[in-house]
Design an enzyme around this catalytic site. Structure first.
Site, PDB file in Angstrom:
ATOM      1  N   GLU A 150       0.830  -1.211   0.000  1.00 55.35           N
ATOM      2  CA  GLU A 150       0.000   0.000   0.000  1.00 55.35           C
ATOM      3  C   GLU A 150       0.861   1.257   0.000  1.00 55.35           C
ATOM      4  OE1 GLU A 150      -3.584  -0.164   2.297  1.00 55.35           O
ATOM      5  OE2 GLU A 150      -4.134  -1.526   0.674  1.00 55.35           O
ATOM      6  N   CYS A 182      -3.161 -13.643  -1.255  1.00 52.72           N
ATOM      7  CA  CYS A 182      -3.634 -12.325  -0.821  1.00 52.72           C
ATOM      8  C   CYS A 182      -3.582 -11.405  -2.030  1.00 52.72           C
ATOM      9  CB  CYS A 182      -2.729 -11.787   0.286  1.00 52.72           C
ATOM     10  SG  CYS A 182      -3.128 -10.113   0.787  1.00 52.72           S
ATOM     11  N   HIS A 184      -2.852  -8.412  -2.448  1.00 54.64           N
ATOM     12  CA  HIS A 184      -1.744  -7.459  -2.589  1.00 54.64           C
ATOM     13  C   HIS A 184      -0.448  -8.116  -3.067  1.00 54.64           C
ATOM     14  CE1 HIS A 184      -4.451  -5.062  -0.230  1.00 54.64           C
ATOM     15  NE2 HIS A 184      -3.609  -4.041  -0.200  1.00 54.64           N
TER      16      HIS A 184
HETATM   17  N1  DGL Z   1      -7.633  -8.189   0.540  1.00 59.08           N
HETATM   18  C1  DGL Z   1      -7.035  -8.906   1.630  1.00 59.08           C
HETATM   19  C2  DGL Z   1      -6.761 -10.351   1.172  1.00 59.08           C
HETATM   20  O1  DGL Z   1      -6.663 -10.653   0.003  1.00 59.08           O
HETATM   21  C3  DGL Z   1      -5.757  -8.262   2.102  1.00 59.08           C
HETATM   22  C4  DGL Z   1      -5.960  -6.969   2.853  1.00 59.08           C
HETATM   23  C5  DGL Z   1      -6.736  -7.130   4.153  1.00 59.08           C
HETATM   24  O2  DGL Z   1      -6.203  -7.651   5.140  1.00 59.08           O
HETATM   25  O3  DGL Z   1      -7.893  -6.747   4.165  1.00 59.08           O
HETATM   26  O4  DGL Z   1      -6.680 -11.220   2.000  1.00 59.08           O
END
Ligand code: DGL
Length: 260
Positions: A150, A182, A184
């Site tokens: 981020e 995940c 990100h």
């Molecule tokens: N979008 C979340 C994931 O893919 C990562 C960010 C969060 O912890 O909300 O697990």
């Protein structure tokens, strides 16, 4: 077809980008819950409630034909609940990642990294073992990866040190495949691959478009793309500009979402 996509934040734009390429004529509506991110350290109950609220927003406002849960944490806990609540097809990001990993591993030793909640749920491990009980699955939560991405720190010394620290024990187990569980993490793929060139890296957004195609929803639309967030901050722009520089965020009030 109208496709609704949601994530806890803007990391899910990695999935949005994949779908954008494959479905130029479909309308895409993305919502990132930037006011309440991260989900990765929240309880199961909260992750489910937030996921239902975001899904309901997409169905009510855009009559989406399908929801893509572009968040591994939400995919780990909320998919069946959304299906039951809204009665529309729901696609998670875990199944496509698992199916890709199964085809890439040679020695059956698979690493999975994700948020604390994703790793705690054992969602990847269960699906991998269902396909082959002999797989050895080694998992690690990597909570620092989300803030690193981020902040736009997708390369460099600090990033490499953190990657090495988190992946050390998985590499020691001789994994030949690593699932980036995940949204990100695909942005760290280059650094991870350069440190571990012999490990196959599987992106959770892999194959996602194939899963949407299999639904056989054929009504053509005009290719509208809208990206909503529940809170704005200049720091979100960094990641957005890396992924979808041509689109603008539309900020919506969290009160519109908090219905449950
Ligand atoms: N979008 C979340 C994931 O893919 C990562 C960010 C969060 O912890 O909300 O697990």
């Amino acid at each position: 077809m109208n496709i609704g996509i949601f994530d806890s934040g803007i990391g899910g734009l990695t999935v949005f980008k994949e779908i954008d390429k494959s479905f130029p004529k479909a309308n895409l509506y993305y919502i990132g819950d930037t006011a309440r991110v991260p989900y990765g350290n929240k309880s199961e109950e909260t992750i489910i409630r937030y996921s239902l609220e975001l899904s309901e927003f997409l169905v009510k406002n855009f009559k989406v034909d399908v929801i893509v849960v572009a968040c591994n944490t939400a995919s780990s806990y909320a998919v069946d609940k959304i299906k039951n609540y809204l009665k529309i097809p729901v696609i998670d990001v875990i199944t496509p990642g698992v199916l890709t990993a199964v085809t890439t591993t040679k020695n059956g030793k698979i690493g999975v990294i994700g948020t604390q909640a994703t790793i705690r749920s054992k969602s990847y491990e269960k699906k991998l073992k269902e396909l082959n009980p002999d797989f050895e699955v080694y998992s690690n939560a990597c909570p620092l990866f989300v803030p690193l991405v981020e902040e736009g720190k997708i390369k460099g010394k600090i990033t490499r040190l953190i990657i090495e620290d988190y992946l050390k024990n998985l590499v020691e187990k001789d994994i030949d495949t690593l699932i980036l569980g995940c949204t990100h993490y695909p942005l760290l793929k280059e650094e991870i691959s350069s440190l571990y060139p012999d490990i196959n890296i599987v992106d959770s957004s892999a194959l996602i478009s194939d899963f949407i195609k299999k639904l056989n929803i054929f009504n053509e639309k005009n290719g509208e793309r809208r990206v909503f967030i529940t809170d704005s901050s200049p720091s979100f722009e960094t990641l957005k500009n890396l992924l979808i520089p041509h689109l603008k965020f539309e900020k919506i009030d969290l009160n519109q979402i908090c219905t449950l």
